[in-house]
Design an enzyme around this catalytic site. Sequence first.
Site, PDB file in Angstrom:
ATOM      1  N   LYS A   1      11.587   3.538   7.063  1.00  0.00           N
ATOM      2  CA  LYS A   1      10.471   4.084   7.851  1.00  0.00           C
ATOM      3  C   LYS A   1      10.964   4.644   9.174  1.00  0.00           C
ATOM      4  O   LYS A   1      10.477   5.679   9.634  1.00  0.00           O
ATOM      5  CB  LYS A   1       9.406   3.009   8.085  1.00  0.00           C
ATOM      6  CG  LYS A   1       8.607   2.712   6.839  1.00  0.00           C
ATOM      7  CD  LYS A   1       7.328   1.966   7.152  1.00  0.00           C
ATOM      8  CE  LYS A   1       6.478   1.861   5.902  1.00  0.00           C
ATOM      9  NZ  LYS A   1       5.225   1.176   6.127  1.00  0.00           N
TER      10      LYS A   1
ATOM     11  N   LYS B   1       9.182   4.397  -5.057  1.00  0.00           N
ATOM     12  CA  LYS B   1       8.066   3.511  -5.414  1.00  0.00           C
ATOM     13  C   LYS B   1       6.732   4.160  -5.057  1.00  0.00           C
ATOM     14  O   LYS B   1       6.646   4.916  -4.083  1.00  0.00           O
ATOM     15  CB  LYS B   1       8.245   2.151  -4.738  1.00  0.00           C
ATOM     16  CG  LYS B   1       7.457   1.964  -3.486  1.00  0.00           C
ATOM     17  CD  LYS B   1       7.427   0.559  -2.984  1.00  0.00           C
ATOM     18  CE  LYS B   1       6.891   0.583  -1.559  1.00  0.00           C
ATOM     19  NZ  LYS B   1       5.542   0.125  -1.382  1.00  0.00           N
TER      20      LYS B   1
ATOM     21  N   LYS C   1       1.151   3.951  -0.654  1.00  0.00           N
ATOM     22  CA  LYS C   1      -0.054   4.516  -0.029  1.00  0.00           C
ATOM     23  C   LYS C   1       0.287   5.607   0.964  1.00  0.00           C
ATOM     24  O   LYS C   1      -0.487   6.511   1.195  1.00  0.00           O
ATOM     25  CB  LYS C   1      -0.808   3.428   0.740  1.00  0.00           C
ATOM     26  CG  LYS C   1      -1.541   2.441  -0.103  1.00  0.00           C
ATOM     27  CD  LYS C   1      -2.409   1.567   0.797  1.00  0.00           C
ATOM     28  CE  LYS C   1      -2.040   0.115   0.690  1.00  0.00           C
ATOM     29  NZ  LYS C   1      -1.018  -0.313   1.627  1.00  0.00           N
TER      30      LYS C   1
HETATM   31  N1  AQP Z   1       4.689   0.577  -6.110  1.00  0.00           N
HETATM   32  C1  AQP Z   1       4.409  -0.709  -6.121  1.00  0.00           C
HETATM   33  N2  AQP Z   1       4.622  -1.454  -7.224  1.00  0.00           N
HETATM   34  C2  AQP Z   1       4.329  -2.781  -7.241  1.00  0.00           C
HETATM   35  N3  AQP Z   1       3.809  -3.433  -6.181  1.00  0.00           N
HETATM   36  C3  AQP Z   1       3.571  -2.725  -5.056  1.00  0.00           C
HETATM   37  N4  AQP Z   1       3.059  -3.048  -3.863  1.00  0.00           N
HETATM   38  C4  AQP Z   1       3.029  -1.966  -3.066  1.00  0.00           C
HETATM   39  N5  AQP Z   1       3.509  -0.901  -3.716  1.00  0.00           N
HETATM   40  C5  AQP Z   1       3.860  -1.339  -4.964  1.00  0.00           C
HETATM   41  C6  AQP Z   1       2.623  -4.394  -3.496  1.00  0.00           C
HETATM   42  O1  AQP Z   1       1.287  -4.279  -3.000  1.00  0.00           O
HETATM   43  C7  AQP Z   1       1.099  -5.222  -1.953  1.00  0.00           C
HETATM   44  C8  AQP Z   1       0.576  -4.529  -0.740  1.00  0.00           C
HETATM   45  O2  AQP Z   1       1.575  -3.682  -0.173  1.00  0.00           O
HETATM   46  P1  AQP Z   1       1.354  -2.675   1.012  1.00  0.00           P
HETATM   47  O3  AQP Z   1       0.033  -2.864   1.643  1.00  0.00           O
HETATM   48  O4  AQP Z   1       2.544  -2.691   1.881  1.00  0.00           O
HETATM   49  O5  AQP Z   1       1.276  -1.353   0.124  1.00  0.00           O
HETATM   50  P2  AQP Z   1       2.084  -0.014   0.027  1.00  0.00           P
HETATM   51  O6  AQP Z   1       1.377   0.756  -1.017  1.00  0.00           O
HETATM   52  O7  AQP Z   1       3.532  -0.247  -0.123  1.00  0.00           O
HETATM   53  O8  AQP Z   1       1.723   0.551   1.444  1.00  0.00           O
HETATM   54  P3  AQP Z   1       2.304   1.692   2.316  1.00  0.00           P
HETATM   55  O9  AQP Z   1       1.385   1.790   3.480  1.00  0.00           O
HETATM   56  O10 AQP Z   1       2.482   2.892   1.513  1.00  0.00           O
HETATM   57  O11 AQP Z   1       3.650   1.142   2.780  1.00  0.00           O
HETATM   58  P4  AQP Z   1       5.074   1.716   2.444  1.00  0.00           P
HETATM   59  O12 AQP Z   1       5.071   3.119   2.905  1.00  0.00           O
HETATM   60  O13 AQP Z   1       5.942   0.803   3.251  1.00  0.00           O
HETATM   61  O14 AQP Z   1       5.323   1.579   0.991  1.00  0.00           O
HETATM   62  C9  AQP Z   1       2.469  -5.895  -1.717  1.00  0.00           C
HETATM   63  O15 AQP Z   1       2.510  -7.118  -2.425  1.00  0.00           O
HETATM   64  C10 AQP Z   1       3.432  -4.927  -2.337  1.00  0.00           C
HETATM   65  O16 AQP Z   1       4.602  -5.566  -2.794  1.00  0.00           O
END
Ligand code: AQP
Length: 336
Positions: free
Chosen positions: A119, A200, A203
């Site tokens: 990030k 991955k 969001k």
């Molecule tokens: N792609 C994924 N596959 C499996 N599990 C996932 N999680 C997130 N992405 C995947 C799991 O969801 C929970 C919440 O995570 P988060 O709020 O950090 O979600 P995110 O989608 O990863 O959010 P962001 O804002 O997009 O963050 P970044 O950009 O850092 O990825 C967690 O249990 C996570 O493991």
Amino acid sequence: MKVPFYCMRPRVLSGVQPSGNLHIGNYLGALKNWARIQYDYESFFCIVDLHAITVYQDPGELRAKIRETAGVFIAAGIDPKHSAVFVQSSVPGHVELSWMLTCVTPVGWLERMTQYKDKAAKQESVGDGLLQYPVLMAADILLYQAALVPVGEDQAQHLELTRDIAQRFNSLYGETFVMPATGLPAVGARVMGLDDPTRKMSKSETGAGHAVALLDPPAVIRKKIMRATTDSNPAVNVANAGPGVLNLLGIHQAFTGWGDEAMKAHFEGMRYGDLKKEVAEAVATGLEPLQRRYREITSEPGYLDGILRESAERANAVANTTVRTVKERMGLYAAP
Ligand code: AQP
């Protein structure tokens, strides 16, 4: 370690940032698993708004997303009569404990975190909150003396750091924290982006074809999956499938619960167009009950606010006990 006297039942804690549209990665990696295990524990599920603000959020949108995320938790099967569904910032103990843990955490541990490095590389100026994020996450978990933290694979490194911080605190101030275990789902622990299966699903990726959101209408789900990146082969060859095809097969398996043999027997040799149709059907059908329940929840005035208020009271009661113990252990003033 020995479970402290104030924590006689194993607890589970996990959270999601209200930083965008929850997607099928969040569902398969986290929410579905939470709903399955919730009754085996005293359960706490948190909308981690303080984590979301480590990168800029529009205030109005954030407020709306907090409510939406709470609604999705319940629609995904979290039972608010049993499990606390609350907003992180409504429990001040998260910030209090976070500071106390910051003071026992070497900065080098934080600079090594993969998510921080990824990030930070995307930003010109890096806020301190981004670096401190894993300490706040450690506080989220240790505040509830959680025995298990069900998360997707991307959070496994943060969980290791949480255990390191807990161990360091325990060795400096005496046995205080339960060591939390990482709970990864058997399938769906790492759902990849539909547009780029080497990254991955996330969001914060805004590309229209990147993620299937949990509240996407069936027609949108079908359109996104039909456009998913595969490879130049015409049909499924399970033993030599590329990341895009493996991702689609993994999504199908996680939604249907089929075993490996059944997956292979059904999909081997299937043309990619037909594979995508079946995956889209499995996802649209799998999300239909969640979407229906979400509409019911959000059409009932006051329902969500009542749950968030009541759950925050439950969470605060546990959090205050831990904060008090930690203050005492560290020699801070804790009013008698
Ligand atoms: N792609 C994924 N596959 C499996 N599990 C996932 N999680 C997130 N992405 C995947 C799991 O969801 C929970 C919440 O995570 P988060 O709020 O950090 O979600 P995110 O989608 O990863 O959010 P962001 O804002 O997009 O963050 P970044 O950009 O850092 O990825 C967690 O249990 C996570 O493991």
